[in-house]
Write an enzyme that holds these catalytic residues in place. Sequence first.
Site, mmCIF file in Angstrom:
data_model
loop_
_atom_site.group_PDB
_atom_site.id
_atom_site.type_symbol
_atom_site.label_atom_id
_atom_site.label_comp_id
_atom_site.label_asym_id
_atom_site.label_seq_id
_atom_site.Cartn_x
_atom_site.Cartn_y
_atom_site.Cartn_z
ATOM 1 C CG ASP A 159 -9.275 3.321 -5.923
ATOM 2 O OD1 ASP A 159 -10.062 2.853 -5.307
ATOM 3 O OD2 ASP A 159 -8.099 2.889 -6.011
ATOM 4 C CG HIS A 187 -6.482 1.004 -3.004
ATOM 5 N ND1 HIS A 187 -7.582 1.011 -3.727
ATOM 6 C CD2 HIS A 187 -6.592 -0.256 -2.351
ATOM 7 C CE1 HIS A 187 -8.335 0.212 -3.655
ATOM 8 N NE2 HIS A 187 -8.002 -0.794 -2.688
HETATM 9 P P1 NAX Z 1 -9.309 -13.403 -1.540
HETATM 10 O O1 NAX Z 1 -9.266 -13.633 0.179
HETATM 11 O O2 NAX Z 1 -10.541 -13.999 -2.263
HETATM 12 O O3 NAX Z 1 -8.084 -14.194 -2.397
HETATM 13 C C1 NAX Z 1 -6.814 -13.945 -1.774
HETATM 14 C C2 NAX Z 1 -5.990 -15.187 -2.027
HETATM 15 O O4 NAX Z 1 -4.558 -14.952 -1.551
HETATM 16 C C3 NAX Z 1 -6.692 -16.455 -1.444
HETATM 17 O O5 NAX Z 1 -6.797 -17.333 -2.205
HETATM 18 C C4 NAX Z 1 -5.396 -16.752 -0.329
HETATM 19 O O6 NAX Z 1 -5.229 -18.188 0.054
HETATM 20 C C5 NAX Z 1 -4.201 -16.286 -1.116
HETATM 21 N N1 NAX Z 1 -3.294 -16.228 -0.004
HETATM 22 C C6 NAX Z 1 -3.011 -15.743 1.056
HETATM 23 N N2 NAX Z 1 -1.853 -15.589 1.527
HETATM 24 C C7 NAX Z 1 -0.794 -16.109 0.312
HETATM 25 C C8 NAX Z 1 0.574 -15.962 0.102
HETATM 26 N N3 NAX Z 1 1.391 -15.770 1.121
HETATM 27 N N4 NAX Z 1 0.657 -16.335 -0.973
HETATM 28 C C9 NAX Z 1 0.092 -16.581 -1.929
HETATM 29 N N5 NAX Z 1 -1.391 -16.462 -1.815
HETATM 30 C C10 NAX Z 1 -1.704 -16.166 -0.673
HETATM 31 O O7 NAX Z 1 -9.100 -11.977 -1.990
HETATM 32 P P2 NAX Z 1 -9.487 -11.096 -3.240
HETATM 33 O O8 NAX Z 1 -11.174 -10.713 -3.156
HETATM 34 O O9 NAX Z 1 -9.173 -11.918 -4.384
HETATM 35 O O10 NAX Z 1 -8.478 -9.952 -2.970
HETATM 36 C C11 NAX Z 1 -7.214 -9.897 -3.122
HETATM 37 C C12 NAX Z 1 -6.504 -8.756 -2.378
HETATM 38 O O11 NAX Z 1 -6.870 -7.607 -3.375
HETATM 39 C C13 NAX Z 1 -7.112 -8.454 -1.254
HETATM 40 O O12 NAX Z 1 -5.935 -8.120 -0.371
HETATM 41 C C14 NAX Z 1 -7.770 -7.194 -1.484
HETATM 42 O O13 NAX Z 1 -7.946 -6.559 -0.128
HETATM 43 C C15 NAX Z 1 -7.199 -6.476 -2.517
HETATM 44 N N6 NAX Z 1 -7.941 -5.608 -3.290
HETATM 45 C C16 NAX Z 1 -7.216 -4.381 -3.731
HETATM 46 C C17 NAX Z 1 -7.873 -3.464 -4.680
HETATM 47 C C18 NAX Z 1 -7.151 -2.686 -5.106
HETATM 48 O O14 NAX Z 1 -7.595 -1.842 -6.030
HETATM 49 N N7 NAX Z 1 -5.867 -2.294 -4.891
HETATM 50 C C19 NAX Z 1 -9.289 -3.765 -5.029
HETATM 51 C C20 NAX Z 1 -9.758 -5.049 -4.750
HETATM 52 C C21 NAX Z 1 -9.418 -5.828 -3.673
HETATM 53 O O15 NAX Z 1 -10.200 -5.464 -2.476
#
Ligand code: NAX
Length: 360
Positions: A159, A187
Amino acid sequence: EKEPVTILITGAAGQIGYALVPMIARGIMLGQDQPVILHLLDIEPAAEALNGVKMELIDSAFPLLKGILATTDVAEACEGVDVAIMLGGFPRKDGMERKDVMSKNVAIYKAQASALGQYASPNCKVLVVANPANTNALILKEFAPSIPEKNITCLTRLDHNRALGQLAERLNVFATDVKNVIIWGNHSSTQYPDVNHATVSTCRGQKPVRQIIADKNWLDTEFIATVQQRGAAIIKARKLSSALSAASAACDHMRDWVLGTRKGTWVSMGVCSDGSYGIEPGLFYSFPVTCAKGQWSIVQGDCAPSTIFMWCMINLRNFISSSIVTMAGLKIDEFSRSKMDATEEELKLERTLARSCLNT
Ligand code: NAX
């Protein structure tokens, strides 16, 4: 050669993971002279994809990469890690209630907190990226009491960088010419991107952004909304959420935390509030911070008696309720105050929801 640093990346088979691992292996996060060992964790349904990421890392022959562990076992993944980047989480799907998503993530962060507390190195630095990032960090703190509270943070650097980017575009300058914006709070779309202390470098030195951008209305409305809604705009354009910018921001966050911020520059980090700026102690809230010697500290700013008096009046409530009394910080006007309070309120609601999920 330096000893390698072991870095855990949870959710490593996801889209941010795919952008982040090569950045780390190229030394963008911890420096060109810092070897790394990567521990990649994901869940069973993603195990094959995770192994594919490992294969590509091997195929890249990164000079700094001294080891790769790809696993679905949380304990094994957390063993001896010095840095933990938490990308793993349960995404919100169509038709899901907010409470359902919260409940899934609270359970994940509770379990992973225990594993980190048990197996990670005692001074492990944690960055939570997965949403709801601030509240996941709070849960992690509560269930990993052995990890020092100052070692747990969440990502609002994306952000922060988005705010720098918007100002640079508007002024037609480089992003490096703009500094000291602040992201306050959660966030989420209630975050408050604050330009009141931001400066831009001009041929006549550093000037306040408010002096250079005369259109107050743009700064107070469109700019704020654009930064708050940027995540949604990326999804609309890409049909996928931000990944490369999120990975890059995670590198910026960790690099500045470990190696220090530049003199005269602060960045935004979600950290456990100590009561600064009247924010309830214990909440994970994004503040302006500077970092040195591997520690962050909240920017406190000028302490003129009139500022302290104003601050005390505004924060009387917190002064009474909190045992921690901190010095006055940067000057906060009424407009900023109301936005900082609104995002604090949302974080309190998320905390209530998270705790109710733990009890059911
Ligand atoms: P994806 O859905 O592509 O990847 C998430 C991964 O986490 C998947 O491979 C899934 O299998 C895995 N996962 C689920 N449960 C798990 C567990 N218990 N242990 C280990 N792995 C597990 O999401 P992606 O686009 O890579 O985003 C990841 C996270 O970042 C999401 O929660 C998203 O909302 C968050 N974000 C946060 C941002 C920030 O600025 N704080 C910005 C970007 C993003 O949106």
